[in-house]
Enzyme design. Structure first.
Site, PDB file in Angstrom:
ATOM      1  N   TRP A 104       0.830  -1.215   0.000  1.00 12.42           N
ATOM      2  CA  TRP A 104       0.000   0.000   0.000  1.00 12.42           C
ATOM      3  C   TRP A 104       0.854   1.249   0.000  1.00 12.42           C
ATOM      4  O   TRP A 104       0.520   2.224  -0.682  1.00 12.42           O
ATOM      5  CB  TRP A 104      -0.981  -0.026   1.178  1.00 12.42           C
ATOM      6  CG  TRP A 104      -1.919  -1.188   1.099  1.00 12.42           C
ATOM      7  CD1 TRP A 104      -1.991  -2.261   1.942  1.00 12.42           C
ATOM      8  CD2 TRP A 104      -2.905  -1.445   0.076  1.00 12.42           C
ATOM      9  NE1 TRP A 104      -2.952  -3.139   1.525  1.00 12.42           N
ATOM     10  CE2 TRP A 104      -3.533  -2.663   0.380  1.00 12.42           C
ATOM     11  CE3 TRP A 104      -3.318  -0.748  -1.059  1.00 12.42           C
ATOM     12  CZ2 TRP A 104      -4.549  -3.209  -0.406  1.00 12.42           C
ATOM     13  CZ3 TRP A 104      -4.334  -1.290  -1.844  1.00 12.42           C
ATOM     14  CH2 TRP A 104      -4.935  -2.500  -1.515  1.00 12.42           C
ATOM     15  N   ASP A 173      -1.786   6.227   6.595  1.00  8.61           N
ATOM     16  CA  ASP A 173      -2.814   5.298   6.127  1.00  8.61           C
ATOM     17  C   ASP A 173      -3.028   4.301   7.261  1.00  8.61           C
ATOM     18  O   ASP A 173      -2.170   3.471   7.548  1.00  8.61           O
ATOM     19  CB  ASP A 173      -2.315   4.599   4.855  1.00  8.61           C
ATOM     20  CG  ASP A 173      -3.287   3.550   4.332  1.00  8.61           C
ATOM     21  OD1 ASP A 173      -4.312   3.285   4.990  1.00  8.61           O
ATOM     22  OD2 ASP A 173      -3.006   2.998   3.248  1.00  8.61           O
ATOM     23  N   LYS A 197     -11.823  -2.617   6.914  1.00  9.86           N
ATOM     24  CA  LYS A 197     -10.996  -3.513   7.728  1.00  9.86           C
ATOM     25  C   LYS A 197     -11.462  -3.491   9.179  1.00  9.86           C
ATOM     26  O   LYS A 197     -11.753  -4.514   9.759  1.00  9.86           O
ATOM     27  CB  LYS A 197      -9.521  -3.104   7.664  1.00  9.86           C
ATOM     28  CG  LYS A 197      -8.701  -3.669   6.513  1.00  9.86           C
ATOM     29  CD  LYS A 197      -9.106  -3.228   5.161  1.00  9.86           C
ATOM     30  CE  LYS A 197      -8.311  -3.819   4.028  1.00  9.86           C
ATOM     31  NZ  LYS A 197      -7.590  -2.846   3.231  1.00  9.86           N
TER      32      LYS A 197
HETATM   33  C1  PLP Z   1      -7.070  -2.292   2.104  1.00 10.67           C
HETATM   34  C2  PLP Z   1      -6.062  -1.215   2.212  1.00 10.67           C
HETATM   35  C3  PLP Z   1      -6.025  -0.145   1.294  1.00 10.67           C
HETATM   36  C4  PLP Z   1      -6.959  -0.055   0.114  1.00 10.67           C
HETATM   37  O1  PLP Z   1      -8.223   0.303   0.525  1.00 10.67           O
HETATM   38  P1  PLP Z   1      -9.405   0.542  -0.524  1.00 10.67           P
HETATM   39  O2  PLP Z   1     -10.483   1.084   0.357  1.00 10.67           O
HETATM   40  O3  PLP Z   1      -9.726  -0.770  -1.141  1.00 10.67           O
HETATM   41  O4  PLP Z   1      -8.942   1.529  -1.526  1.00 10.67           O
HETATM   42  C5  PLP Z   1      -5.090   0.842   1.488  1.00 10.67           C
HETATM   43  N1  PLP Z   1      -4.225   0.802   2.510  1.00 10.67           N
HETATM   44  C6  PLP Z   1      -4.232  -0.205   3.411  1.00 10.67           C
HETATM   45  C7  PLP Z   1      -3.253  -0.204   4.536  1.00 10.67           C
HETATM   46  C8  PLP Z   1      -5.148  -1.242   3.272  1.00 10.67           C
HETATM   47  O5  PLP Z   1      -5.153  -2.244   4.167  1.00 10.67           O
END
Ligand code: PLP
Length: 362
Positions: A104, A173, A197
């Site tokens: 990511w 993030d 998540k």
């Molecule tokens: C799942 C995830 C993403 C992507 O998320 P989307 O909502 O599918 O764009 C980005 N960063 C991390 C750390 C993730 O676990």
């Protein structure tokens, strides 16, 4: 067809607290006496206003955010933030530091580069397949922000503590560990998280952004891609992801009223992760893939002695009502995602299953 709910170890979308699902079910046809479903109500109604404002108030209480922070609910997932961040904060002449700790982070870096922004990748753990969090990083004092991924969902690593950036705001993030532990929020200029998540369903991304960051935003951006558009309108410039925001509200209520806040949540998460890591430490059969000081409390990645055994392990796990234990397609192996809502009993059951499997195949 399953008669009952399984042990859900999915990485995302992932399990939600059972009381939250039950409340959604109970109120689904007639939300709060409105005679309508939450999915049928105007986002301009008093009913929805109460939902979004309560979701924001609870988020602020849980993370101890003062009034310089704004809580937004945007669409496009966490992935949309990868381009919005450089578009909004890196006007001409500005630079940012990025730390690359996995899939990511790599995507976030790539999006800034596509836009032609000046960024420095100041540290990376790519040399050992992202199995650790880099230490002793030298940050640039003239950076506008430092971007990190607090928990690396695919590689199974997590920042145990956040780096000292000498006052440069961190943008993190936190898609896979938001609300899993208390934070020293003053370090952060922005936090973002795809909800699916740890805090809700797919389709909504929580963005927490500080006033001083909003001042950096150039005027000539498309409305939907500009944070001020959304902060000026309380996330209702256009139709927001109403159902997702409602679910987040209920998850925040569960965190406050049932769990009792993020200190308790962290203790609970530490306990669940220790069940798995301690068991694997005592086993020659299962091997955690991340360095001990970088292991994630949310995504426990591990290998078995051979790929054939891993395949058999996944097959038998499904037969025994465990879901989501296959590692991400880009890395292989196994992964147990144990987010806030994963009950301790599910982790106990998994450890028992792993012991039995080892006895038969080890
Ligand atoms: C799942 C995830 C993403 C992507 O998320 P989307 O909502 O599918 O764009 C980005 N960063 C991390 C750390 C993730 O676990």
């Amino acid at each position: 067809m399953k008669e009952k709910r399984i042990y859900n170890f999915n990485a995302g979308p992932a399990c939600l607290p059972l009381p939250v699902l039950e409340e959604i079910q109970a109120s689904f046809l007639n939300f709060n006496g409105s005679g309508m479903s939450i999915t049928e109500i105007s986002h301009r109604s008093k009913w929805f206003d109460d939902v979004i404002n309560d979701a924001i108030a609870r988020t602020k209480r849980l993370l101890k955010l003062d009034d310089t922070y704004h809580v937004l609910f945007l669409q496009g997932g966490a992935s949309m933030q990868f381009c919005m961040i450089p578009m909004n904060f890196l006007a001409d002449g500005r630079t940012a530091d990025y730390v690359n700790t996995g899939t990511w982070s790599t995507k976030a870096i790539k999006e800034a580069e596509i836009l032609g922004k000046k960024i420095n990748v100041v540290a990376s753990s790519e040399d050992r397949n992202f199995s650790y969090i880099p230490k002793n990083i030298q940050f640039n004092s003239d950076a506008t922000f430092v971007h990190i991924t607090s928990n690396n969902t695919i590689k199974g690593t997590q920042w145990a503590s956040f780096p000292d950036t000498k006052g440069v705001p961190i943008i993190s993030d936190m898609s896979s560990d938001i609300m899993s532990r208390p934070l020293d929020v003053k370090k952060f200029g922005m936090i973002y998280a795809g909800a699916q998540k740890n805090i809700g369903p797919a389709g909504v991304c929580m963005v927490i952004i500080r006033d001083d960051m909003l001042k950096l935003i150039p005027k000539n951006l498309p409305a939907m891609l500009k944070y001020t558009t959304h902060s000026d309108k309380n996330s209702m410039y256009n139709t927001p992801p109403c159902f997702g925001i409602y679910t987040i509200q209920l998850v925040m209520k569960w965190l406050e009223e049932t769990i009792g806040g993020l200190e308790n949540m962290e203790k609970f998460n530490q306990k669940k992760a220790a069940l798995l890591y301690d068991f694997m430490n005592g086993s020659d059969f299962y091997k955690a893939t991340a360095d001990p000081d970088s292991q994630s409390l949310m995504n426990v990645t591990f290998r078995l002695p051979t790929e054939a055994l891993e395949k058999e392990f996944i097959k038998q796990s499904i037969e025994n009502d465990f879901g989501g234990l296959k590692g991400h397609r880009s890395v292989g192996g196994c992964r147990a995602s144990i987010y806030n809502a994963t009950p301790e009993g599910a982790v106990d059951a998994l450890v028992d299953f792993m012991k039995t499997f080892e006895k038969k195949n080890g």
